[in-house]
Design an enzyme around this catalytic site. Structure first.
Site, PDB file in Angstrom:
ATOM      1  N   ASN A   1       0.807  -1.214   0.000  1.00  0.00           N
ATOM      2  CA  ASN A   1       0.000   0.000   0.000  1.00  0.00           C
ATOM      3  C   ASN A   1       0.842   1.266   0.000  1.00  0.00           C
ATOM      4  O   ASN A   1       0.314   2.364  -0.173  1.00  0.00           O
ATOM      5  CB  ASN A   1      -0.945   0.002   1.199  1.00  0.00           C
ATOM      6  CG  ASN A   1      -2.028  -1.051   1.088  1.00  0.00           C
ATOM      7  OD1 ASN A   1      -2.367  -1.486  -0.014  1.00  0.00           O
ATOM      8  ND2 ASN A   1      -2.560  -1.470   2.215  1.00  0.00           N
TER       9      ASN A   1
ATOM     10  N   CYS B   1     -10.596  -5.196  -7.309  1.00  0.00           N
ATOM     11  CA  CYS B   1     -10.744  -5.238  -5.860  1.00  0.00           C
ATOM     12  C   CYS B   1     -11.756  -6.300  -5.456  1.00  0.00           C
ATOM     13  O   CYS B   1     -12.925  -6.205  -5.812  1.00  0.00           O
ATOM     14  CB  CYS B   1     -11.187  -3.872  -5.331  1.00  0.00           C
ATOM     15  SG  CYS B   1     -11.386  -3.852  -3.545  1.00  0.00           S
TER      16      CYS B   1
ATOM     17  N   ARG C   1     -15.826   0.294  -4.827  1.00  0.00           N
ATOM     18  CA  ARG C   1     -15.600   1.424  -3.938  1.00  0.00           C
ATOM     19  C   ARG C   1     -15.448   2.652  -4.828  1.00  0.00           C
ATOM     20  O   ARG C   1     -14.470   2.788  -5.557  1.00  0.00           O
ATOM     21  CB  ARG C   1     -14.336   1.205  -3.094  1.00  0.00           C
ATOM     22  CG  ARG C   1     -14.523   0.153  -2.012  1.00  0.00           C
ATOM     23  CD  ARG C   1     -13.274   0.000  -1.167  1.00  0.00           C
ATOM     24  NE  ARG C   1     -12.230  -0.742  -1.883  1.00  0.00           N
ATOM     25  CZ  ARG C   1     -11.009  -0.908  -1.407  1.00  0.00           C
ATOM     26  NH1 ARG C   1     -10.669  -0.373  -0.266  1.00  0.00           N
ATOM     27  NH2 ARG C   1     -10.120  -1.599  -2.085  1.00  0.00           N
TER      28      ARG C   1
ATOM     29  N   ILE D   1     -14.789   6.202  -6.700  1.00  0.00           N
ATOM     30  CA  ILE D   1     -13.605   7.062  -6.694  1.00  0.00           C
ATOM     31  C   ILE D   1     -14.010   8.529  -6.798  1.00  0.00           C
ATOM     32  O   ILE D   1     -13.224   9.363  -7.244  1.00  0.00           O
ATOM     33  CB  ILE D   1     -12.645   6.685  -7.851  1.00  0.00           C
ATOM     34  CG1 ILE D   1     -13.334   6.844  -9.215  1.00  0.00           C
ATOM     35  CG2 ILE D   1     -12.129   5.264  -7.674  1.00  0.00           C
ATOM     36  CD1 ILE D   1     -12.380   6.722 -10.379  1.00  0.00           C
ATOM     37  N   ASP D   2     -15.234   8.832  -6.374  1.00  0.00           N
ATOM     38  CA  ASP D   2     -15.714  10.208  -6.495  1.00  0.00           C
ATOM     39  C   ASP D   2     -14.861  11.188  -5.701  1.00  0.00           C
ATOM     40  O   ASP D   2     -14.685  12.340  -6.113  1.00  0.00           O
ATOM     41  CB  ASP D   2     -17.181  10.309  -6.074  1.00  0.00           C
ATOM     42  CG  ASP D   2     -17.410   9.776  -4.663  1.00  0.00           C
ATOM     43  OD1 ASP D   2     -16.924   8.675  -4.361  1.00  0.00           O
ATOM     44  OD2 ASP D   2     -18.077  10.467  -3.869  1.00  0.00           O
ATOM     45  N   LEU D   3     -14.302  10.745  -4.558  1.00  0.00           N
ATOM     46  CA  LEU D   3     -13.454  11.644  -3.776  1.00  0.00           C
ATOM     47  C   LEU D   3     -12.191  12.011  -4.536  1.00  0.00           C
ATOM     48  O   LEU D   3     -11.702  13.144  -4.444  1.00  0.00           O
ATOM     49  CB  LEU D   3     -13.102  11.001  -2.438  1.00  0.00           C
ATOM     50  CG  LEU D   3     -14.254  10.817  -1.444  1.00  0.00           C
ATOM     51  CD1 LEU D   3     -13.754  10.110  -0.193  1.00  0.00           C
ATOM     52  CD2 LEU D   3     -14.874  12.152  -1.083  1.00  0.00           C
TER      53      LEU D   3
END
Length: 265
Positions: free
Chosen positions: A23, A116, A121, A123-125
């Site tokens: 990560n 994933c 999940r 990815i708008d952020l």
């Protein structure tokens, strides 16, 4: 189907070294795009996600070679800014290339990431953060087309402390004139490791490990040689195994500061 058969009842013992943090190394590999020249990353784990990332770098025109536990990346001659769907679908973390390509080339084109097993999940952020900096992002039939619409350092307020969005914003902000402030930033040790790598390259980044990160963009960057932090998840797994089975295990290559939640139990 493969399976494991474990015969318990015996305490564990011995010593082992922890490999580099997946990560951490993935955003650092993307950060290598920020500077022309050769970067060397030590303690780079030999994992499928890392191999997929190296394939993407090669496709973009980089030289990407593995030499044991080290990886050599030369991003002197980027030839493209688009990543085809088959590579993007191999892993979700590939979205980190959005901020790096935008910073280096002022453009990026890629499909929505995949790979994933935890499920979708959004990815708008990531997209909101980059748009706040001045990127123009169009979404057409599953493809993200990103252009430099006048990048400028600004305040980014993340509604949740997303690690990936924080990393993408940090990479893009390196090319933004002025100061970018990321409020509500993720505080994981991998964020601190990315900050340390960027600082080694000459970027002016502070605040890693806290909820407010500041990036003064436009600083000249240069290639570096860097050692990736140890994988705290792997280390914690080994330590918990020893705690459960009894015995004495020595784990090296990891900073105790990244394992406070486990060591305090």
């Amino acid at each position: 189907m493969s399976y494991y058969e474990i015969q318990g009842g015996r305490p564990l013992g011995g010593a082992l070294a922890v490999h580099g943090a997946k990560n951490s190394v993935l955003p650092i590999l993307a950060a290598c795009l920020l500077v022309p020249g050769q970067c060397v990353l030590h303690n780079c784990p030999d994992l499928s996600d890392v191999s997929a990332t190296l394939d993407i770098l090669r496709l973009l025109g980089c030289r990407a070679d593995r030499e044991g536990a080290a990886v050599v990346i030369d991003a002197s001659s980027l030839t493209r800014w688009n990543i085809p769907e088959h590579l993007m679908r191999e892993m979700r973390s590939s979205v980190i290339f959005l901020g790096a390509l935008l910073a280096r080339l002022g453009a990026a084109e890629l499909s929505y990431p995949g790979g994933c097993e935890l499920g979708p999940r959004p990815i708008d952020l990531h997209l909101t953060a980059l748009r706040t900096l001045g990127a123009v992002i169009l979404e057409e039939q599953g493809v993200l087309c990103c252009q430099n619409g006048g990048l400028q350092g600004r305040e980014i307020c993340l509604s949740i402390p997303s690690v990936g969005a924080t990393e993408n914003a940090m990479l893009a902000a390196c090319a933004c004139p002025g100061v970018t402030t990321i409020v509500g930033a993720a505080r994981e040790p991998e964020i601190v490791d990315l900050q340390s790598f960027l600082q080694a390259m000459g970027a002016q980044v502070t605040g890693g490990g806290t909820s407010v990160i500041s990036v003064r963009g436009g600083a000249p960057l240069h290639p570096v040689e860097y050692r990736v932090m140890g994988d705290r998840i792997a280390a914690a797994t080994y330590l918990c195994g020893a705690a459960a089975a009894g015995g004495e295990v020595e784990v090296t290559g990891i900073s105790p500061d990244t394992l406070t939640a486990v060591l305090s139990c």
